[in-house]
Design an enzyme around this catalytic site. Structure first.
Site, mmCIF file in Angstrom:
data_model
loop_
_atom_site.group_PDB
_atom_site.id
_atom_site.type_symbol
_atom_site.label_atom_id
_atom_site.label_comp_id
_atom_site.label_asym_id
_atom_site.label_seq_id
_atom_site.Cartn_x
_atom_site.Cartn_y
_atom_site.Cartn_z
ATOM 1 N N THR A 1 -13.371 -5.027 -8.043
ATOM 2 C CA THR A 1 -14.516 -5.154 -8.949
ATOM 3 C C THR A 1 -14.292 -4.219 -10.133
ATOM 4 O OG1 THR A 1 -15.913 -5.630 -7.101
ATOM 5 C CG2 THR A 1 -17.024 -4.918 -9.115
ATOM 6 N N GLY B 1 -27.213 -0.185 0.672
ATOM 7 C CA GLY B 1 -26.167 0.842 0.668
ATOM 8 C C GLY B 1 -24.823 0.150 0.605
ATOM 9 N N ARG C 1 -18.697 -10.421 1.828
ATOM 10 C CA ARG C 1 -19.549 -9.353 2.371
ATOM 11 C C ARG C 1 -18.853 -8.763 3.585
ATOM 12 N NH1 ARG C 1 -24.145 -13.164 3.964
ATOM 13 N NH2 ARG C 1 -22.241 -14.387 4.115
ATOM 14 N N LYS D 1 -22.501 1.410 -6.231
ATOM 15 C CA LYS D 1 -21.457 1.683 -7.230
ATOM 16 C C LYS D 1 -21.497 0.649 -8.359
ATOM 17 C CE LYS D 1 -17.156 0.285 -5.900
ATOM 18 N NZ LYS D 1 -16.551 -0.692 -6.764
ATOM 19 N N LYS E 1 -1.196 3.936 7.227
ATOM 20 C CA LYS E 1 -1.890 2.646 7.281
ATOM 21 C C LYS E 1 -0.886 1.505 7.465
ATOM 22 C CE LYS E 1 -5.854 0.753 4.911
ATOM 23 N NZ LYS E 1 -6.571 0.783 3.652
ATOM 24 N N ASP F 1 0.867 -1.182 0.000
ATOM 25 C CA ASP F 1 0.000 0.000 0.000
ATOM 26 C C ASP F 1 0.901 1.228 0.000
ATOM 27 O OD1 ASP F 1 -3.257 0.155 0.998
ATOM 28 O OD2 ASP F 1 -2.100 2.004 0.812
ATOM 29 N N CYS G 1 -20.459 -1.213 -2.354
ATOM 30 C CA CYS G 1 -20.486 -2.096 -3.527
ATOM 31 C C CYS G 1 -21.758 -1.977 -4.374
ATOM 32 C CB CYS G 1 -20.292 -3.536 -3.080
ATOM 33 S SG CYS G 1 -18.747 -3.748 -2.199
HETATM 34 C C1 UGA Z 1 -21.997 -7.107 -1.277
HETATM 35 C C2 UGA Z 1 -22.259 -8.540 -1.781
HETATM 36 O O1 UGA Z 1 -23.228 -9.173 -0.943
HETATM 37 C C3 UGA Z 1 -20.973 -9.360 -1.774
HETATM 38 O O2 UGA Z 1 -21.223 -10.649 -2.334
HETATM 39 C C4 UGA Z 1 -19.924 -8.638 -2.615
HETATM 40 O O3 UGA Z 1 -18.682 -9.317 -2.610
HETATM 41 C C5 UGA Z 1 -19.711 -7.242 -2.065
HETATM 42 O O4 UGA Z 1 -20.962 -6.526 -2.082
HETATM 43 C C6 UGA Z 1 -18.683 -6.560 -2.933
HETATM 44 O O5 UGA Z 1 -18.938 -6.396 -4.129
HETATM 45 O O6 UGA Z 1 -17.563 -6.319 -2.476
HETATM 46 P P1 UGA Z 1 -21.743 -5.951 1.134
HETATM 47 O O7 UGA Z 1 -21.765 -4.658 0.391
HETATM 48 O O8 UGA Z 1 -20.693 -6.169 2.172
HETATM 49 O O9 UGA Z 1 -21.591 -7.183 0.089
HETATM 50 O O10 UGA Z 1 -23.122 -6.075 1.894
HETATM 51 P P2 UGA Z 1 -24.477 -6.933 1.742
HETATM 52 O O11 UGA Z 1 -24.570 -7.862 2.883
HETATM 53 O O12 UGA Z 1 -24.619 -7.493 0.409
HETATM 54 O O13 UGA Z 1 -25.558 -5.779 1.964
HETATM 55 C C7 UGA Z 1 -25.660 -4.669 1.056
HETATM 56 C C8 UGA Z 1 -26.816 -3.778 1.427
HETATM 57 O O14 UGA Z 1 -28.054 -4.436 1.138
HETATM 58 C C9 UGA Z 1 -26.890 -3.394 2.899
HETATM 59 O O15 UGA Z 1 -27.249 -2.024 2.989
HETATM 60 C C10 UGA Z 1 -27.966 -4.279 3.470
HETATM 61 O O16 UGA Z 1 -28.615 -3.728 4.590
HETATM 62 C C11 UGA Z 1 -28.913 -4.391 2.271
HETATM 63 N N1 UGA Z 1 -29.740 -5.620 2.259
HETATM 64 C C12 UGA Z 1 -29.158 -6.841 2.147
HETATM 65 C C13 UGA Z 1 -31.121 -5.499 2.313
HETATM 66 O O17 UGA Z 1 -31.667 -4.380 2.408
HETATM 67 N N2 UGA Z 1 -31.874 -6.640 2.261
HETATM 68 C C14 UGA Z 1 -31.317 -7.876 2.160
HETATM 69 O O18 UGA Z 1 -32.089 -8.869 2.100
HETATM 70 C C15 UGA Z 1 -29.935 -7.984 2.096
#
Ligand code: UGA
Length: 474
Positions: free
Chosen positions: A120, A276, A153, A282, A35, A30, A279
């Site tokens: 990504t 939100g 996640r 975006k 960091k 990095d 990931c």
């Molecule tokens: C997401 C994907 O789930 C991962 O597979 C992926 O690797 C990652 O993006 C990435 O591209 O790096 P993440 O952003 O950590 O992971 O979070 P999620 O658990 O997917 O939740 C995303 C958002 O959706 C949160 O705001 C959560 O509250 C919301 N959510 C999730 C819902 O509103 N309802 C659901 O049923 C699930």
């Protein structure tokens, strides 16, 4: 194997620590010196289960930290690029960090290397990385470029990495595919899971992890399509929740009925205040832009984004209709992170809602188990007045407020002490954007309760039987 991971953000740090735990020698590179010093001193910059354990296990041994990309490339046979790909104004992914890392890698290649995109990125990035490395003078025989998207996640990143539903490697050469297979061999053969010190297996783990080998372009598309599909599932159920509210149905009953169809499945069908994080917002935008660029108008994705925006506005309308006027109201807010289990507030719908309510003249006391520091940084500069307060506990946030809002699905918020909560609130009104409670139970406990996709419940509207059941449950 000797591996370099470039970028110590969420993906790079977790991947580096997990590769070390799988037995590889990892150099994490990095250019952020503060960091690096923190990492070398054992500080873990993100709130992530099992990451502190892995860092303690391997730091300074199989996992080292460096700002010297050149040297790291020379010492490694595989280089994973996990730098940021933030959105540009037009929604495309900004690939300038990827490009400059590719350029630097090119100058350091002195023997055969595999450069793997882990960030990504849009389709064609691996082709571009290859062109950049060639343009900067590296012989074509000295390197291959591959794509190995990450599906972790936040909050469960380490277990998602080590107990992956699938490992996708996109390679256009057999030599690169062989090396990547070897890196993941502890997971795909199952040998990692036999170890006494392996990270504990989560529910639903697929063991050993299946590996899917594709072309680079397909792998790049698998990542974008997966995130877009998951975001679509969330927007879909949020739209269904709105219909449920209009007709007086219960969205959870609908989800149960729909999700038990094995072709659909129940996961990622939790209604709420929209998705939100760093990931989904975006990546849906970037995938939309990629499709357009390639000549396809992916309008479905516009609608996914529109429903997501609308979901926050609907929640704000719900708060208004529960409280009538907002100016001068004092609200308690539980949750600022974009989801439970993380301190990340990027693109957090909770933060958006707090900011909108502050603008409408509310004063707010907030509490989040992990995201307070980050939220304070984000909220304080804009709030020169005293309208926002940061509490140390749920009950402090609830003290004397006109209503309590639940905006993040933390487990801690799903197990509140109702008597204590009622005692703290000025009015027993709970507006839940994450559906953590049963409306009947809440009414039986004396709360007026609003949630998503279900009718509001009120203490005086509850049948006596429900009241008795709820009291027995307590
Ligand atoms: C997401 C994907 O789930 C991962 O597979 C992926 O690797 C990652 O993006 C990435 O591209 O790096 P993440 O952003 O950590 O992971 O979070 P999620 O658990 O997917 O939740 C995303 C958002 O959706 C949160 O705001 C959560 O509250 C919301 N959510 C999730 C819902 O509103 N309802 C659901 O049923 C699930």
């Amino acid at each position: 194997m000797r591996i370099a991971v470039v970028g110590s953000g969420y993906v790079g740090l977790v991947a580096g620590a997990c590769f070390a735990d799988m037995g590889h020698e990892v150099i994490l590179v990095d250019n952020d010196h503060r960091k690096l010093v923190a990492l070398r001193n054992g500080k873990v910059p993100i709130h992530e289960k099992f990451l502190p354990e892995l860092m303690a296990r391997h730091r300074g041994q199989r996992l080292t930290f460096s700002d010297d990309l050149h040297e790291a490339v020379r010492q490694s046979s595989v280089i994973f690029v996990a730098v940021g790909t933030p959105p540009t104004e037009s929604g495309e992914a900004d690939l300038s960090y990827v490009e400059s890392v590719a350029r630097e890698i090119s100058g350091a290649i002195d023997s055969y290397k595999i450069v793997v995109e882990k960030s990504t990125v849009p389709v064609y990035t691996s082709e571009w990385v290859r062109k950049i490395i060639l343009r900067n003078g590296t012989d074509a025989e000295l390197f291959d470029v591959a794509s190995n998207p990450e599906f972790l996640r936040e909050g469960t990143a380490v277990t998602d990495f080590l107990f992956a539903d699938r490992i996708v490697i996109g390679c256009d050469s057999e030599r690169a595919a062989e090396a990547l297979r070897e890196i993941y061999q502890p997971l795909t053969s199952g040998s990692y899971y036999q170890r006494a010190d392996a990270i504990p297996q989560p529910d639903r783990a697929v063991i050993p992890a299946p590996i899917i080998v594709t072309s680079s372009k397909s792998a790049e598309l698998i990542k974008h399509a997966s995130n877009a599909f998951l975001a679509m599932k969330i927007s879909f159920i949020n739209a269904v929740a709105s219909v449920c509210e209009s007709v007086g149905a219960n969205v959870h009953q609908v989800v149960h009925g729909v999700g038990t169809d094995s072709r659909i499945g129940p996961r990622f069908l939790n209604p709420g205040i929209g998705y939100g994080g760093s990931c989904f917002p975006k990546d849906v935008m970037a995938f939309r832009a990629v499709a357009k660029e390639s000549g396809y108008e992916f309008r479905l994705l516009d609608e996914v984004m529109r429903i997501n925006e609308e979901q926050r506005q609907r929640f704000l309308r719900k708060v208004r209709s529960a409280l009538w006027t907002l100016r001068g109201k004092h609200l308690g807010v539980l949750g600022l992170a974009f989801k439970g289990g993380t301190d990340d507030i990027r693109e957090s719908p909770a933060l958006f809602i707090v900011q909108a309510l502050l603008q409408e003249g509310c004063s707010i006391t907030v509490y989040d188990p992990a995201a307070m520091e980050r939220a304070e940084e984000a909220l304080r500069p804009r709030q020169t007045n005293a309208n926002i307060k940061f509490a140390n506990s749920v009950y402090e946030a609830a003290h004397g407020v006109d209503a309590l809002l639940i905006l993040t699905e933390w487990e801690e918020f799903a197990n509140l002490d109702f008597n204590r909560l009622r005692g703290e609130l000025k009015y027993p009104i709970v507006i839940d954007g994450r559906n953590l409670y049963d409306p009947d139970v809440m009414a039986a406990q004396g709360f007026t309760y609003y949630s998503v996709g279900r009718a509001a419940s009120h203490p005086d509207g509850v049948p006596a039987a429900a009241l008795r059941n709820a009291n027995n449950k307590k």
